[in-house]
Design a protein around this motif. Structure first.
Motif, PDB file in Angstrom:
ATOM      1  N   VAL A 265      51.060  38.154  33.611  1.00  0.00           N
ATOM      2  CA  VAL A 265      51.468  39.314  34.376  1.00  0.00           C
ATOM      3  C   VAL A 265      50.156  39.885  35.139  1.00  0.00           C
ATOM      4  CG1 VAL A 265      52.451  41.432  34.644  1.00  0.00           C
ATOM      5  CG2 VAL A 265      53.440  39.941  32.906  1.00  0.00           C
ATOM      6  N   GLN A 266      50.294  39.961  36.272  1.00  0.00           N
ATOM      7  CA  GLN A 266      49.061  40.652  36.921  1.00  0.00           C
ATOM      8  C   GLN A 266      49.405  42.003  37.282  1.00  0.00           C
ATOM      9  OE1 GLN A 266      48.357  38.271  40.358  1.00  0.00           O
ATOM     10  NE2 GLN A 266      48.066  36.207  39.184  1.00  0.00           N
ATOM     11  N   GLU A 267      48.433  42.756  36.854  1.00  0.00           N
ATOM     12  CA  GLU A 267      48.791  44.389  37.200  1.00  0.00           C
ATOM     13  C   GLU A 267      47.263  44.944  37.637  1.00  0.00           C
ATOM     14  OE1 GLU A 267      49.506  48.216  34.517  1.00  0.00           O
ATOM     15  OE2 GLU A 267      50.740  46.488  34.106  1.00  0.00           O
ATOM     16  N   PRO A 268      47.135  44.907  39.038  1.00  0.00           N
ATOM     17  CA  PRO A 268      45.902  45.307  39.568  1.00  0.00           C
ATOM     18  C   PRO A 268      45.115  46.120  39.144  1.00  0.00           C
ATOM     19  CG  PRO A 268      47.160  44.240  41.241  1.00  0.00           C
ATOM     20  CD  PRO A 268      48.201  44.467  40.206  1.00  0.00           C
ATOM     21  N   MET A 269      45.816  47.333  38.883  1.00  0.00           N
ATOM     22  CA  MET A 269      45.055  48.554  38.607  1.00  0.00           C
ATOM     23  C   MET A 269      44.740  48.937  36.945  1.00  0.00           C
ATOM     24  SD  MET A 269      44.732  49.837  41.349  1.00  0.00           S
ATOM     25  CE  MET A 269      44.119  51.469  40.981  1.00  0.00           C
ATOM     26  N   ARG A 270      45.070  47.869  36.243  1.00  0.00           N
ATOM     27  CA  ARG A 270      44.857  47.836  34.852  1.00  0.00           C
ATOM     28  C   ARG A 270      43.256  47.963  34.469  1.00  0.00           C
ATOM     29  NH1 ARG A 270      48.358  47.434  30.951  1.00  0.00           N
ATOM     30  NH2 ARG A 270      46.754  47.212  29.294  1.00  0.00           N
ATOM     31  N   LYS A 271      42.877  48.798  33.537  1.00  0.00           N
ATOM     32  CA  LYS A 271      41.617  48.868  33.088  1.00  0.00           C
ATOM     33  C   LYS A 271      41.236  47.919  32.020  1.00  0.00           C
ATOM     34  CE  LYS A 271      38.228  52.181  30.744  1.00  0.00           C
ATOM     35  NZ  LYS A 271      38.227  53.365  30.452  1.00  0.00           N
ATOM     36  N   ASN A 272      41.936  47.729  31.244  1.00  0.00           N
ATOM     37  CA  ASN A 272      41.714  46.515  30.200  1.00  0.00           C
ATOM     38  C   ASN A 272      43.018  45.590  30.306  1.00  0.00           C
ATOM     39  OD1 ASN A 272      39.509  47.511  28.868  1.00  0.00           O
ATOM     40  ND2 ASN A 272      40.745  48.882  27.459  1.00  0.00           N
ATOM     41  N   ASP A 273      42.824  44.335  29.801  1.00  0.00           N
ATOM     42  CA  ASP A 273      43.957  43.503  29.519  1.00  0.00           C
ATOM     43  C   ASP A 273      44.586  43.643  28.426  1.00  0.00           C
ATOM     44  OD1 ASP A 273      42.355  42.236  31.414  1.00  0.00           O
ATOM     45  OD2 ASP A 273      41.803  40.482  30.392  1.00  0.00           O
ATOM     46  N   GLN A 274      45.770  43.087  28.320  1.00  0.00           N
ATOM     47  CA  GLN A 274      46.660  43.299  27.129  1.00  0.00           C
ATOM     48  C   GLN A 274      47.493  42.245  26.738  1.00  0.00           C
ATOM     49  OE1 GLN A 274      50.704  45.561  27.554  1.00  0.00           O
ATOM     50  NE2 GLN A 274      49.327  47.196  26.591  1.00  0.00           N
ATOM     51  N   THR A 447      58.258  36.598  22.647  1.00  0.00           N
ATOM     52  CA  THR A 447      57.836  36.439  24.000  1.00  0.00           C
ATOM     53  C   THR A 447      56.191  36.763  23.903  1.00  0.00           C
ATOM     54  OG1 THR A 447      59.858  36.985  24.919  1.00  0.00           O
ATOM     55  CG2 THR A 447      57.850  37.315  26.304  1.00  0.00           C
ATOM     56  N   PHE A 448      55.319  36.023  24.305  1.00  0.00           N
ATOM     57  CA  PHE A 448      54.118  36.223  24.271  1.00  0.00           C
ATOM     58  C   PHE A 448      53.446  36.484  25.640  1.00  0.00           C
ATOM     59  CE2 PHE A 448      49.528  35.091  24.109  1.00  0.00           C
ATOM     60  CZ  PHE A 448      48.986  35.094  22.623  1.00  0.00           C
ATOM     61  N   VAL A 449      52.915  37.637  25.857  1.00  0.00           N
ATOM     62  CA  VAL A 449      52.485  38.113  27.288  1.00  0.00           C
ATOM     63  C   VAL A 449      50.932  38.524  27.439  1.00  0.00           C
ATOM     64  CG1 VAL A 449      53.309  39.713  29.112  1.00  0.00           C
ATOM     65  CG2 VAL A 449      54.982  39.032  27.498  1.00  0.00           C
ATOM     66  N   LEU A 450      50.420  38.011  28.445  1.00  0.00           N
ATOM     67  CA  LEU A 450      49.140  38.276  28.743  1.00  0.00           C
ATOM     68  C   LEU A 450      49.206  39.177  30.109  1.00  0.00           C
ATOM     69  CD1 LEU A 450      45.919  38.467  28.364  1.00  0.00           C
ATOM     70  CD2 LEU A 450      45.919  36.250  29.329  1.00  0.00           C
ATOM     71  N   THR A 451      48.709  40.348  29.915  1.00  0.00           N
ATOM     72  CA  THR A 451      48.691  41.096  31.288  1.00  0.00           C
ATOM     73  C   THR A 451      46.976  41.237  31.467  1.00  0.00           C
ATOM     74  OG1 THR A 451      50.618  42.253  30.791  1.00  0.00           O
ATOM     75  CG2 THR A 451      49.334  43.498  32.281  1.00  0.00           C
ATOM     76  N   GLN A 452      46.662  41.184  32.773  1.00  0.00           N
ATOM     77  CA  GLN A 452      45.453  41.239  33.551  1.00  0.00           C
ATOM     78  C   GLN A 452      45.425  41.917  34.800  1.00  0.00           C
ATOM     79  OE1 GLN A 452      44.094  37.049  32.911  1.00  0.00           O
ATOM     80  NE2 GLN A 452      42.615  37.895  31.651  1.00  0.00           N
ATOM     81  N   SER A 453      44.256  42.412  35.179  1.00  0.00           N
ATOM     82  CA  SER A 453      43.940  43.004  36.423  1.00  0.00           C
ATOM     83  C   SER A 453      43.605  42.252  37.417  1.00  0.00           C
ATOM     84  CB  SER A 453      42.846  44.049  36.093  1.00  0.00           C
ATOM     85  OG  SER A 453      41.685  43.411  35.874  1.00  0.00           O
ATOM     86  N   SER A 454      42.948  40.952  36.939  1.00  0.00           N
ATOM     87  CA  SER A 454      42.402  40.015  37.959  1.00  0.00           C
ATOM     88  C   SER A 454      43.309  39.141  38.553  1.00  0.00           C
ATOM     89  CB  SER A 454      41.311  39.437  37.446  1.00  0.00           C
ATOM     90  OG  SER A 454      41.683  38.524  36.326  1.00  0.00           O
ATOM     91  N   GLU A 455      43.516  38.589  39.656  1.00  0.00           N
ATOM     92  CA  GLU A 455      44.359  37.715  40.188  1.00  0.00           C
ATOM     93  C   GLU A 455      44.326  36.361  39.482  1.00  0.00           C
ATOM     94  OE1 GLU A 455      44.349  37.681  44.490  1.00  0.00           O
ATOM     95  OE2 GLU A 455      44.718  39.754  44.766  1.00  0.00           O
ATOM     96  N   THR A 456      43.359  35.851  38.746  1.00  0.00           N
ATOM     97  CA  THR A 456      43.207  34.584  38.273  1.00  0.00           C
ATOM     98  C   THR A 456      42.995  34.709  36.806  1.00  0.00           C
ATOM     99  OG1 THR A 456      42.342  33.788  40.126  1.00  0.00           O
ATOM    100  CG2 THR A 456      42.254  32.447  38.066  1.00  0.00           C
ATOM    101  N   PRO A 457      44.125  33.832  35.923  1.00  0.00           N
ATOM    102  CA  PRO A 457      43.846  34.009  34.326  1.00  0.00           C
ATOM    103  C   PRO A 457      42.429  33.649  34.179  1.00  0.00           C
ATOM    104  CG  PRO A 457      45.690  32.976  34.977  1.00  0.00           C
ATOM    105  CD  PRO A 457      45.231  33.188  36.416  1.00  0.00           C
TER     106      PRO A 457
END
Length: 503
Positions: A265-274, A447-457
Motif C-alpha cells: 500500500v502506498q500512502e504518500p503522507m505517512r511519516k513511518n512505514d508500517q 494478510t501481510f501488508v506493507l504500507t509505505q510513503s514512497s511510490e516504489t517499494p
C-alpha cells in the motif's frame, strides 16, 4: 493497549477455547439502562448517571438505514439526506437550531453531528447539564428528523455545497485494506458518504427519506444525570406523534473473509512505514457465561502477544523509532485483528524478521511464567478496582460502549455480574489454556501488508512474507505466497487525499 474493563471490551473478539463449566449462565442485561418502546415502534434507552453529576448529557439517535439501502439511481442519497436533516430541520426555528448546535459540541469527546455507514446513520448531540430547555430543543430537532420531508431544489443545492462534514464508518472507506474486504461482499458498491454525482430529483429524494426514516427503525439513547420519569414523559410528547412503518427490509450486511494475501500500500503522507498482520477470527453473539469466558480468553491471548512484543522491543536498538499496537474490532458480525508495527523504512527487513521470530516462539513455546504471572496479577488488581473505575467512566464512553455492544450483538451486563463471572474466569484460568489459545490464534492464515510513503517499494515484500511463514507457519511455508500491489491509480489519489485531510 487495554482499556478499562468496566464493561465488556468491544475491541475484543471471541474464539473457540476449551473452557468447561457445569452449566452456562445466561447473561443479564444491565438494569441500569432503562428501555421503552412507543406505540409507533420508536424505541428509547436511558442511563441515569448520578455518580457523574457534572458530565454532559449524551444523546444519540440511531436510524437503521445507510448506503446499503440505496438503489443505483439513489447513490449518495443516504449522505445527502443526513445533511438535509440537520440543515433543513423544521423541528426548531433557525435561531433555536443554531443555538442548539452551538451548545451540542463536547470539547473533551468531540463527535460529528452525524455518522453514516452501510446499514445505520447516527445523530450525535452532547448537551451541558442543568439546561432543560436545550434538552427540550434537542428532542424537537430529533423528532423533526423523523418527520416526512418535502425537499426543494434550493435546499438540495445548499446541502450539496454545505461544508458540513459527513463522517463515515469505517472512517476511511477508501482504505485499500477495507476495499479488499469488500470483494465478494454485498457492501461493495455502496459507499457511505459518497456524494451524488448527478442532478437530484427532489421527489425521489423525499420518497427515499420517507421510506427509510420511519419511527419503528429508530432508537434514542440518552446517558447523563437526568430524571428518568420526566425524561420518559418528554420522549413520549416529542416522538409519539411520528408516523410511518418500514415496508422494505434493510439488506443484511455481509462482510467477506479476509484473504490470506500479501499487499503493498502506498500512502504518500505517512511519516513511518508500517507492517500489518491481519487475521479473521470466528465470531458468535455473546449471550452466556461460556461464550463470555472464551471471549475473555482470546482477549488475554492478544494481550500476551502485545506485551511480549513490547518487552522484546525494549532490547532492540530500533525501539526509539518503533511503535507496536494491536487493533481488534467486530464489524458486521465478523471479528478481525491487526498487529501493526510502525517504524522507519531502514528497519523494515530486520523488524519483519523479528516479529516472525517472536510470534513463532509464542506459538511453539507459549507464554513465559513471568509474563503469565504478571498479567494474572494485573487482572486481579483491575477487578478489585472495577466499581471505582466504573464511577469514573464518562457518560460519553458509557453511551458509545452501549451502541457498540448492541451493534455487535453483545449483552451489556451489569458490573455485579461482570465482577462475579470475571473472578470465576480468572480463578479457572491456567497457563496451558492460554498457550492453547495463543497457538490457535497464531496458526491462523494472515494478510501481510506493507504500507509505505514512497511510490516504489524499498524492500522485497515477497521475501518478507516467505520468511515470516517459515518462522510462524512452517507447516505451510512451502506453499507459494505471491505479493500483489493493492492500489490502482484512483486508490492512490483517495489515500493521498485522506492522508492530507487527516493531517
Amino acid at each position: 493497549m487495554q482499556g478499562a474493563m468496566t464493561r465488556i471490551l468491544l475491541g475484543s473478539v471471541m474464539f473457540s477455547a476449551a473452557i468447561c463449566q457445569v452449566q452456562a449462565e445466561a447473561l443479564q442485561p444491565d438494569p441500569a439502562w432503562q428501555e421503552g418502546r412507543l406505540a409507533n415502534g420508536f424505541q428509547w434507552q436511558i442511563l441515569q448517571t448520578p455518580q457523574r453529576p457534572n458530565d454532559r448529557i449524551q444523546i444519540r439517535l440511531l436510524v437503521n438505514t445507510g448506503s446499503l439501502s440505496e438503489k443505483r439511481s439513489e447513490t449518495g442519497f443516504s449522505s445527502l439526506v443526513s445533511k438535509l436533516n440537520v440543515l433543513e430541520n423544521t423541528g426548531l426555528t433557525p435561531e433555536k437550531r443554531d443555538n442548539l448546535w452551538k451548545n451540542a459540541f463536547d470539547p473533551d469527546y468531540p463527535l460529528p453531528p452525524m455518522i453514516v455507514s452501510y446499514d445505520f446513520t447516527v445523530y450525535n448531540l452532547s448537551l451541558p447539564n442543568n439546561q432543560p430547555e436545550l434538552l427540550k430543543d434537542a428532542f424537537a430537532l430529533l423528532a423533526g428528523i423523523a418527520k416526512p420531508a418535502q425537499y426543494t431544489e434550493d435546499a438540495v443545492r445548499n446541502a450539496i455545497q454545505s461544508p458540513l462534514p459527513v463522517v463515515t464508518f469505517p472512517a476511511n472507506i477508501d482504505d485499500p485494506i477495507w476495499r479488499s474486504r469488500l470483494e465478494g461482499s454485498n457492501l461493495k458498491g455502496h459507499n457511505p458518504g459518497k456524494p451524488v454525482n448527478h442532478s437530484v430529483n427532489t421527489k425521489e429524494l423525499s420518497d427515499y427519506q420517507q421510506r427509510w426514516y420511519t419511527p419503528d427503525m429508530m432508537t434514542l439513547y440518552i446517558a447523563g444525570n437526568v430524571d428518568n420519569r420526566i425524561l420518559t414523559e418528554s420522549i413520549n410528547q416529542a416522538f409519539s406523534s411520528l408516523e410511518g412503518k418500514r415496508v422494505t427490509p434493510v439488506p443484511v450486511p455481509v462482510l467477506a473473509d479476509m484473504k490470506p494475501e500479501t499487499l503493498y500500500v502506498q500512502e504518500p503522507m505517512r511519516k513511518n512505514d508500517q507492517i500489518s498482520l491481519i487475521w479473521d477470527l470466528d465470531w458468535s453473539p455473546v449471550k452466556d457465561s461460556d461464550t463470555l469466558s472464551r471471549y475473555w480468553l482470546s482477549d488475554l491471548a492478544r494481550e500476551v502477544i502485545f506485551v511480549h512484543l513490547g518487552r522484546s522491543l525494549e532490547q532492540r536498538k530500533e525501539k526509539e523509532s518503533t511503535q507496536v499496537n494491536i487493533d481488534c474490532r467486530v464489524q458486521y458480525q465478523r471479528a478481525s485483528c491487526s498487529l501493526n508495527v510502525d517504524t522507519a523504512t531502514a528497519n523494515i527487513p530486520a523488524l519483519a524478521t523479528w516479529v516472525g521470530e517472536e510470534l513463532g516462539e509464542l506459538r511453539n513455546q507459549g507464554v513465559s511464567d513471568e509474563l503469565y504471572q504478571d498479567l494474572l496479577q494485573e487482572k486481579q488488581i483491575q477487578l478489585t478496582q472495577l466499581f471505582a473505575r466504573y464511577a469514573k467512566t464518562s457518560t460519553s464512553i458509557l453511551i458509545n460502549q452501549r451502541l457498540l455492544s448492541q451493534q455487535s450483538n453483545i449483552i451489556d451486563i451489569p458490573p455485579e455480574q461482570y465482577q462475579r463471572l470475571r473472578q470465576a474466569f480468572l480463578a479457572g484460568l491456567t497457563k496451558e489454556m492460554l498457550n492453547q489459545e495463543l497457538s490457535r490464534i497464531l496458526s491462523e492464515d494472515i494478510t501481510f501488508v506493507l504500507t509505505q510513503s514512497s511510490e516504489t517499494p524499498t524492500v522485497n515484500l515477497g521475501e518478507l512474507r516467505v520468511q515470516f511463514e517459515k518462522q510462524v507457519h512452517p507447516e505451510t511455508a512451502n506453499s507459494s505466497n505471491t505479493a500483489k500491489t493493492s492500489l490502482t491509480t484512483g486508490e492512490k489519489a483517495s489515500v493521498q487525499a485522506d492522508a492530507q485531510q487527516t493531517k
